[in-house]
Design an enzyme around this catalytic site. Sequence first.
Site, mmCIF file in Angstrom:
data_model
loop_
_atom_site.group_PDB
_atom_site.id
_atom_site.type_symbol
_atom_site.label_atom_id
_atom_site.label_comp_id
_atom_site.label_asym_id
_atom_site.label_seq_id
_atom_site.Cartn_x
_atom_site.Cartn_y
_atom_site.Cartn_z
ATOM 1 N N LYS A 165 0.783 -1.231 0.000
ATOM 2 C CA LYS A 165 0.000 0.000 0.000
ATOM 3 C C LYS A 165 0.819 1.287 0.000
ATOM 4 C CE LYS A 165 -2.108 -1.636 3.691
ATOM 5 N NZ LYS A 165 -2.997 -1.916 4.835
ATOM 6 N N ASP A 200 -5.859 -5.074 10.745
ATOM 7 C CA ASP A 200 -7.228 -4.553 10.683
ATOM 8 C C ASP A 200 -8.276 -5.654 10.485
ATOM 9 O OD1 ASP A 200 -6.298 -5.024 8.123
ATOM 10 O OD2 ASP A 200 -6.764 -3.032 7.341
HETATM 11 MG MG MG Z 1 -7.936 0.960 8.092
#
Ligand code: MG
Length: 463
Positions: A165, A200
Amino acid sequence: SGKCARAVAILKEFEEKCGTPIGKLKQVADAMDVEMHAGLASEGGSKLKMLISYVDNLPTGDEKGLFYALDLGGTNFRVLRVQLGGKEKGVAHPEFNEVSIPPHLMTGSSEALFDFIAAALAKFVDSEPEGFHPPPGRQRELGFTFSFPVRQTSIASGTLIKWTKGFSIEDAVGEDVVRELTKSMEKIGLDMRVAALVNDTIGTLAGGRFHNPDVIAAVILGTGTNAAYVERAQAIPKWHGPLPKSGEMVINMEWGNFRSSHLPLTEYDQALDAESLNPGEQIFEKIISGMYLGEIVRRVLLKMAEEAEFFGDTVPPKLKIPFILRTPDMSAMHHDASSDLKVVGNKLRDILEVSNTSLKTRKIVVQVCDIVSTRGARLSAAGILGILKKIGRDTVKVGEKQKSVIALDGGLFEHYAEFRSCLESTMKELLGNEAAETIVIEHSNDGSGIGAALLAASHSQYL
Ligand code: MG
Ligand code: ADP
């Protein structure tokens, strides 16, 4: 005109290459199932890492006390504090602070990043009212949501496998991220202990389970994408540790790295991948997640501009800038309900500096957005079907009334309505009416922050 016909031809070819008929989606789901087995069988057995999370118990609702969470894994990072009050009082007084990560820290040094995080955490703690100070001798405890692939060595330690990312900090790879954070906290005298290291997906799974005992998996669709689910410990051949009492283990799939010959990839995806920070990696993520969808659209529009004078006789210079078209802007154009596609016109003007676009041009832009988001949403649904297949919940067994809930979170799922409704309808299409009744897709709002705090509570040193 001939130019317009050429643009339409590029569009049609793109649409065809992005096709996700139901048969293809089922092949993708089957491939996901196969790779899940392979990743659980041995370390390195698959592109899917199927990481063992060391979470063998999900929240029960009895968790109590004051806990912190730190969420790092995208463009923003958040600090959160909650008062957990058991089944009666639930989660009270959540207080959080969001800080955006300066881009230079995303590709700098490990120390600089963790110092920045520790400083933000210290600032948060310093501004707390008296009432939240721990009693003398008691440490504050933290659940650390770190959403990059980590090889866990215990519930509260793990080494970074690689960045994703848009992050790329060489000297952090292979290091224990909890140690790095702890070092930075110690340097500034912040007395806090990391009680749980999760990502997450695991946080969302834990947060989701706290509210609904039928939650069995979690999927993130945000800047990146990933999934986690509850596996039978017996079904993890590569796990040589003691069997957990619960008989279960949460697996962090790292499904962003999934790839399969069945994935519909185009020349644009190949070029995006080749020019990315991590070529050859995270192929599923690169066609599904929020970091990339807008960029794919840009690449298609650039080809149209270059080969079909789509925006006039010159190629708009801005259109050549990678990542200039962000997914939220793509989403805004896709949802434009005005008859003259005013929003599309404005976005093209403001972002790409092309003015006076015709309605025809705008319509084609919307179609490109639709093709890219539809492919992403349908492939996400196929991935979820793969998980359901792996745990035998994709079909209804006679006499059984079990429900399976998938907790979903992330900005893409939350804000991109077309993407979300396409994912949901594709899920039904894939499952068929009867099985679809037993599967629920639930938005778990900020499960990951609360979830990490819940896991910190259940792994507190004071229990
Ligand atoms: Mg997040
Ligand atoms: P992260 O994944 O970075 O932890 P989020 O879950 O908040 O954070 O997701 C943020 C991502 O969601 C953004 O990078 C963007 O790609 C996507 N996103 C945010 N808002 C929108 C929107 N309105 N439409 C489409 N995508 C959006």
